[in-house]
Design an enzyme around this catalytic site. Structure first.
Site, PDB file in Angstrom:
ATOM      1  N   HIS A  63       0.820  -1.209   0.000  1.00  0.00           N
ATOM      2  CA  HIS A  63       0.000   0.000   0.000  1.00  0.00           C
ATOM      3  C   HIS A  63       0.854   1.259   0.000  1.00  0.00           C
ATOM      4  CE1 HIS A  63       0.547   1.064   4.329  1.00  0.00           C
ATOM      5  NE2 HIS A  63       0.633  -0.251   4.498  1.00  0.00           N
ATOM      6  N   CYS A  94       2.380  -5.302   7.104  1.00  0.00           N
ATOM      7  CA  CYS A  94       2.105  -4.964   5.716  1.00  0.00           C
ATOM      8  C   CYS A  94       3.266  -4.171   5.111  1.00  0.00           C
ATOM      9  CB  CYS A  94       0.801  -4.183   5.608  1.00  0.00           C
ATOM     10  SG  CYS A  94      -0.660  -5.217   5.828  1.00  0.00           S
TER      11      CYS A  94
END
Length: 449
Positions: free
Chosen positions: A348, A367
């Site tokens: 992301h 992440c």
């Protein structure tokens, strides 16, 4: 004279047995039928099931693969096959014996042992789709594939060299072992070889190397661009120890998400958001752009502030889903790249640009934050990335699914044939048990990232 003839006739009748006597006389027993019992050894069972059809001795081409197999086995201790030298010797001995069946068994058993090593998945690696996991590691599958190969020698070479990085690392390991006869392979190299085996030999794919916090894009097996990343932490930004490593994953990206929500990890809810929501009230949630959701499905609804037991949330006795609305400070930034995996890890964008100035970028909850998410979106879509509208969570399909490999490579082959090692931040080199225990879903617990 008549008496003499009569006596002779009677004697002849006595000497010649009747047909009935011949039938009563015991006949020789027929030879017993030879019944083969199916062997328990899987390689011998393969030959039993295929009427002993040869693999290695069926033609001049297949016989030419035997010296290739021997050399491959001699080198295999550098790849982690500890008994590779003994297997090579057994094949050579069978070649000299002239016994075709013994040679078939020896070569096939050695080849099965080697291929099963090559097909071993890295400990703790998650596979989002079955076809990305190593396939065909049963003895019968291995031997059927070898038997069907147009060129057996070329088949051996292809299997033993899954990709260029693996070949460079293996050759460097073998060179080091030859320089120090009797030495064992470096366990750090063996760990890296195991992780590298699943990487593609070519094609279009993304690789994230968490050991150096870098993402690289590949086309036709060649790197075409790279960028810095931020990956799972080993300590909090304030220096206190923490361990949320990014696991190894092989999966597929099928779409780009514009204007994504951010689902807040449970550890952050417990650490501060729950306490602040309890103490500061609904205004805190609205000021941060947070919403409490009824569940984790796509059809979840917003739960009003006064319907949540915030004391229980702050104490950790009640788990809730909190998401952050899209916006300038949303932790996902403008782009999110989802790929199926059990730990809910994804790539992301991020508004926290200062992290990319750091040399050590193990700073996330697991992440992977991207230095240039727009460039990755452009590469995946094949055009300028433009959101269809300003609504949250707009999924835009890419032309063709792209594999993504999140791995941990701490060994880097150098032009001089030597190996440079990166810092082992996660402590995984030589410790497959740590790779496995770092994945909550494999150890029976799940921690939202």
């Amino acid at each position: 004279m008549n008496k003499f003839l009569l006596s002779a006739s009677m004697a002849s009748l006595i000497a010649v047995p009747s047909v009935a006597d011949a039938r009563r006389k015991p006949q020789p027993a027929p030879a017993p039928a030879v019944v083969r019992v199916a062997p328990t050894d899987p390689v011998e069972l393969y030959y039993f099931s295929h009427q002993d059809a040869p693999i290695w001795t069926r033609s001049a081409d297949s016989r030419a693969a035997l010296p290739v197999l021997v050399e491959l086995l001699r080198r295999s201790p550098a790849e982690g096959l500890a008994n590779g030298s003994l297997l090579a010797a057994s094949v050579e001995q069978a070649m000299q014996s002239g016994n075709t069946q013994a040679l078939e068994f020896a070569a096939s058993k050695a080849w099965v042992s080697y291929v099963q090593l090559m097909k071993k998945a890295p400990a703790g690696m998650l596979f989002g789709y079955p076809h990305l996991a190593p396939q065909g590691n049963r003895p019968d599958q291995i031997l059927l594939t070898a038997a069907a190969a147009p060129s057996l020698a070329q088949h051996l070479q292809k299997v033993s060299t899954p990709n260029a990085y693996y070949a460079q690392l293996r050759d460097a390991s073998w060179k080091a072992m030859q320089a120090a006869p009797g030495s064992a392979p470096d366990p750090r190299i063996l760990s890296n070889l195991e992780r590298a085996r699943v990487l593609p030999a070519g094609g279009r794919y993304i690789m994230v190397n968490t050991a150096e916090a870098m993402l690289t894009m590949y086309d036709n097996g060649q790197p075409v661009g790279s960028m810095k990343t931020v990956v799972g932490m080993t300590k909090f930004p304030d220096g206190k120890p923490n361990y949320l490593p990014t696991p190894m994953i092989a999966s597929m990206i099928y779409y780009v998400t514009f204007n994504p929500y951010w689902n807040v990890p449970q550890n952050l809810i417990l650490k501060n958001i729950g306490h602040k929501a309890r103490d500061q009230g609904e205004s805190y949630l609205k000021g941060q752009g947070f919403q409490v959701m009824s569940d984790w499905t796509e059809n979840a609804t917003v739960v009003p502030y006064d319907q949540v037991d915030w004391k229980a949330v702050a104490a950790g006795t009640k788990i809730v889903r909190i998401r952050e609305l899209p916006g300038a400070m949303n932790s996902m930034g403008r782009y999110k790249f989802n790929f199926r995996n059990a730990e809910d890890i994804y790539l992301h964008d991020t508004p926290m640009r200062e992290y990319f100035k750091k040399d050590v970028r193990t700073l996330s909850n697991g992440c992977i934050r991207l230095e240039d998410a727009k460039r990755l979106a452009t590469w995946l879509l094949g055009r300028e990335p433009v959101a269809p509208n300003d609504q949250p969570e707009q999924h835009v399909a890419i032309p063709t699914g792209v594999p993504v490999y999140v791995t941990y490579l701490t060994a880097k082959p150098q032009p001089d044939g030597k190996i440079a090692f990166l810092d082992d931040y996660y402590g995984w080199d030589g410790r497959p048990d740590r790779q496995l225990s770092a994945v909550p879903s494999l150890s029976g617990a799940h921690v939202a990232r």
